[in-house]
Design an enzyme around this catalytic site. Structure first.
Site, PDB file in Angstrom:
ATOM      1  N   SER A 411      -3.408   3.022  -2.594  1.00 26.31           N
ATOM      2  CA  SER A 411      -4.551   2.154  -2.047  1.00 26.31           C
ATOM      3  C   SER A 411      -4.425   0.468  -1.929  1.00 26.31           C
ATOM      4  O   SER A 411      -5.250  -0.088  -1.565  1.00 26.31           O
ATOM      5  CB  SER A 411      -5.795   2.088  -3.140  1.00 26.31           C
ATOM      6  OG  SER A 411      -5.560   1.964  -4.392  1.00 26.31           O
ATOM      7  N   HIS A 432      -4.351   6.507   2.913  1.00 28.40           N
ATOM      8  CA  HIS A 432      -5.303   5.900   1.961  1.00 28.40           C
ATOM      9  C   HIS A 432      -6.503   6.753   2.051  1.00 28.40           C
ATOM     10  O   HIS A 432      -7.414   6.426   3.012  1.00 28.40           O
ATOM     11  CB  HIS A 432      -5.194   4.421   1.814  1.00 28.40           C
ATOM     12  CG  HIS A 432      -6.387   3.758   1.150  1.00 28.40           C
ATOM     13  ND1 HIS A 432      -6.944   2.657   1.231  1.00 28.40           N
ATOM     14  CD2 HIS A 432      -6.771   4.300  -0.116  1.00 28.40           C
ATOM     15  CE1 HIS A 432      -7.768   2.388   0.121  1.00 28.40           C
ATOM     16  NE2 HIS A 432      -7.632   3.416  -0.647  1.00 28.40           N
ATOM     17  N   GLU A 444      -7.373   5.846   5.711  1.00 29.22           N
ATOM     18  CA  GLU A 444      -6.566   4.522   6.136  1.00 29.22           C
ATOM     19  C   GLU A 444      -5.360   4.726   6.397  1.00 29.22           C
ATOM     20  O   GLU A 444      -4.588   5.231   5.543  1.00 29.22           O
ATOM     21  CB  GLU A 444      -6.769   3.283   5.290  1.00 29.22           C
ATOM     22  CG  GLU A 444      -7.035   1.930   5.756  1.00 29.22           C
ATOM     23  CD  GLU A 444      -7.246   0.932   4.637  1.00 29.22           C
ATOM     24  OE1 GLU A 444      -7.751  -0.184   5.095  1.00 29.22           O
ATOM     25  OE2 GLU A 444      -7.296   1.040   3.582  1.00 29.22           O
ATOM     26  N   ASN A 482      -9.752  -2.494   1.220  1.00 26.28           N
ATOM     27  CA  ASN A 482      -9.720  -3.282  -0.300  1.00 26.28           C
ATOM     28  C   ASN A 482      -9.555  -4.491   0.022  1.00 26.28           C
ATOM     29  O   ASN A 482      -9.976  -5.500  -0.800  1.00 26.28           O
ATOM     30  CB  ASN A 482      -8.663  -2.532  -1.109  1.00 26.28           C
ATOM     31  CG  ASN A 482      -9.179  -1.242  -1.537  1.00 26.28           C
ATOM     32  OD1 ASN A 482     -10.400  -0.956  -1.606  1.00 26.28           O
ATOM     33  ND2 ASN A 482      -8.237  -0.303  -1.999  1.00 26.28           N
TER      34      ASN A 482
END
Ligand code: T1G
Length: 701
Positions: A411, A432, A444, A482
């Protein structure tokens, strides 16, 4: 004009055929074409009935959404529909594919509707922040009753042809998929029966089904899932008008309410997302016809919560999956997680026992790397540690067959560094997933510097196969989602130190539309996980106050929901403010010299989202994401941002980038340059009075 809509006749049956690929949208040319052909039919003495039919894969799938931001051009759709309905000779709509929005409204302007068994009909305008604005809110209740019509329009979900026939929206279900022949036979049957034009606008509404309080009860019944959305309420007002006003007055009311929707930021956001979700599937430098690698068998390394959810995605679509674990106990635990997830879904009636067993039969386990050697795609899903991931990819490089795609569910970590642990970096890519991986729709996909184009193309196609919305990004810490979420959490954490109660920050974010506030999400994901990520982050800001409470509470073993206490304390899933946390925050603030301050709700929103937008502008300038709209898709599908906000970049455009930069200047004054220096791209666009959208369109032009 004529060839998009054409008129022909065979004997006494006329055909008005629309051919406007890909979905026969009601562009100006189509509206004018239909109007002219209807006039020709009415004037054609040889023609006793007409069939409105579409070429290509579907009946009209609605108004042309690309025209909505342009000035109105006549004939307007309600006008065309009125003219169809006014015809003295019968007009039959022949439906295949999806008759949606203005398409179904046009069909309801016709006197009769027939459909092939595989067809669907619906009024999904609510998904665009709109309402069926071409008499749909007046005609559908007359056909299927107010309750059923509201359900169709407020949910936006289409009805299958048979259900539509049973409800009365379609008059005749054809025996097979042979549309033209079936529709012609049906029209002949109507003529033989002496059928007259049946005009829905002249029909009455079943008043008995609308008792006192009906509409208020309906509003209450949708309050939870429609929270914050503007259009559902507008639709209910339209049906209220349908029940209480004469048809013509109610149509006027519908138009007023439609224009209010059209002018709303909600509809701009939701229309933006409609195209954003289609655009993000296209990779500018990977041709659409790039040959794909076959994926018949998949492996997942690591049977923890993420690994189990990932494996389910493949089993759900019939692809066999091997789950690899380090020992039998861990493997049994992993398979038990999967079985438990499925059993819950069966209990909720959303999966049949047979499908449950079929999915489980597709998932097997292994303790040996050799057990994944024949897989076409291998997804590593172990916990976030670079050394461990490199060791695993070294093993996969040894056992995986040539041409296998090696994907990491990291991640945050550097996919290029992971790829360098193999001799086949071209086959390595990031996949991800978001927790819970079998539920969250976002994937992702992280292309490394060496990732081959067919690996990217195959990954994007596989994402669609497992029903995920894929967004392609490049390698940077935290990728797109993120990386932009960190500033959001940073500001929420900073406000905690400044004495702002977590429950207030979360309430303000929730009222803005977030599914859950930043502190609730932090406790759900685990403060220990956040702390680990912060410690892995080589470029972490040199700021002792940076996410200080995450580190402090983690030190104390308060990881969040999973330990019953984090930023909140928990009674079951109920998050309760904890005075102890406020005390610790104050103590830490004093130690770090962080002043206690008062902030407005507007400041909370600005700090949470403008910090995100600024990071988004850095990401775009670095080319880590191809389009601002890709970033928006990431946040709507992966971070609980409501569709009516359109995503952080769309929100920035809506607020005005000039205002975003102006607000940042306030915080820069208070906190300095570290976090509040506008990204050069943001500053440039703000100075020009421009937007991310204009910047993106200029690049794609
Ligand atoms: N207008 C313009 N373009 C459209 C379009 C539309 N209505 N529908 C699809 N496209 C484009 C889409 O952008 C894509 O383009 C290509 O067609 C294929 O679509 C007055 C106000 C029909 C179920 O909301 O739900 O009527 O990316 O990739 O997966 O009351 O498209 O190839 O360049 O989605 O097979 C109401 C919207 C409009 C239906 C097909 N109608 N469309 O799905 O293909 S508002 C809708 C869909 C209205 C009136 C109101 C789906 C589909 P490109 P696709 P698909």
């Amino acid at each position: 004009m004529a060839d998009i809509v054409s008129y022909s006749r065979e004997g006494d049956i006329a055909y008005i055929t629309i051919d406007n690929p890909p979905v026969n949208a009601l562009s100006l040319a189509v509206r004018s074409g239909i109007q002219q052909c209807v006039r020709r039919f009415v004037a054609d003495a040889e023609a006793r009935a007409a069939i409105l039919i579409c070429a290509g894969r579907t009946f009209i799938a609605g108004a042309d959404i690309t025209e909505f931001d342009k000035p109105r051009q006549d004939p307007w759709l309600p006008e065309v529909i009125e003219e169809i309905e006014a015809s003295p000779k019968i007009i039959v709509a022949a439906i295949h594919g999806t008759a949606l929005g203005g398409g179904l409204e046009t069909a309801m302007g016709c006197h009769y509707r027939c459909a092939v068994p595989s067809a669907k009909v619906g009024l999904p305008e609510v998904a665009l922040g709109l309402l069926p604005g071409a008499t749909g809110t007046q005609r559908l209740p007359r056909l299927i009753g107010p309750q059923a019509a509201l359900d169709v329009m407020v949910s936006g979900k289409p009805m299958a042809a048979k259900a539509a026939r049973d409800a009365g929206a379609v008059d005749h279900l054809l025996d097979d998929e042979n549309l033209r022949a079936g529709a012609t036979a049906y029209a002949r049957k109507l003529l033989a029966a002496g059928a007259k034009p049946r005009r829905i606008s002249e029909m009455s509404i079943d008043q008995a089904s609308v008792g006192a309080g009906f509409f208020d009860d309906y509003r209450k019944s949708i309050a939870r899932e429609a929270r914050g959305y503007f259009a559902p309420g507008q639709i209910i007002k339209c049906v209220e008008a349908a029940v209480s006003l004469p048809y013509k007055d109610a149509v006027k009311r519908e138009n007023e309410l439609f224009l209010e929707c059209m002018a709303s930021s909600h509809s701009r956001a939701q229309r933006h997302l409609f195209f954003a979700e289609r655009a993000c599937a296209k990779v500018p430098d990977v041709p659409a016809d790039t040959p794909l690698r076959p994926v018949k068998k998949v492996a997942v390394i690591g049977g923890g919560t993420m690994g189990g959810g990932i494996a389910m995605n493949f089993a759900n679509v019939g692809i066999p999956v091997v789950l690899k674990e380090v020992n039998q106990a861990a493997l049994d635990r992993g398979l038990a997680i999967i079985r438990g997830n499925y059993e819950n879904t069966v209990k909720k009636g959303r999966l049949s026992q047979a499908d449950f067993e079929r999915c489980m039969s597709l998932i097997t386990g292994t303790l040996d790397y050799a057990g994944v050697g024949d897989c076409d795609l291998i997804v590593e899903a172990v916990f976030e540690n670079m050394a461990l991931k490199k060791e695993i990819f070294g093993e996969l490089d040894r056992v995986a067959k040539a041409g296998a795609i090696l994907a990491s569910n990291t991640s945050t970590l550097d996919v290029d560094e992971i790829a360098r642990a193999t001799r086949r970096p071209q086959d390595v890519i990031g996949w991800h997933f978001f927790a819970p991986a079998n539920v969250m729709t976002l994937l992702e996909i992280v292309r490394g510097a060496a990732t081959a184009k067919d690996v990217i193309a195959t990954s994007m196609a596989m994402a669609k196969t497992i029903r995920k919305t894929a967004v392609l990004v490049r390698v940077c810490f935290g990728f797109v989602g993120n990386r932009m979420f960190f500033p959001y959490v940073r500001e929420a954490q900073r406000m905690l130190l400044e004495g702002i109660a977590p429950e207030r920050i979360d309430r303000v974010a929730h009222d803005w539309g977030m599914a859950m506030g930043p502190h609730g999400v932090s406790d759900l994901s685990g403060l220990d996980v956040l702390d680990k990520v912060n410690n892995e982050w080589k470029q972490k800001p040199n700021d002792p106050a940076y996410c200080r409470m995450v580190a402090k509470l983690t030190e104390m073993g308060r990881y969040g929901q999973k330990t019953g206490a984090g930023i909140y304390k928990y009674e079951g899933r109920n998050a309760l403010p904890d005075a102890e946390v406020a005390r610790i925050a104050k103590e830490e603030a004093t130690r770090l010299g962080v002043p206690q301050i008062e902030v407005s709700d507007a400041e909370i929103i600005e700090r949470l989202f403008y910090s995100m937008i600024n990071e988004g502008a850095l990401i775009l300038a670095e080319g880590m994401a191809s389009r601002p709209s890709d970033i928006d898709v990431v946040f709507v599908h992966g971070y609980g941002l409501p569709r009516y906000r359109g995503g952080p970049m769309q929100y920035g455009d809506e607020v005005g980038l000039k205002n975003v930069v102006a607000a940042m200047a306030k915080y820069r004054q208070r906190y300095g340059d570290l976090y509040w220096t506008p990204a050069p791209l943001l500053k440039e666009l703000a100075d020009k009075g421009s937007s991310f959208r204009a910047w993106s369109e200029a690049r794609e032009a």
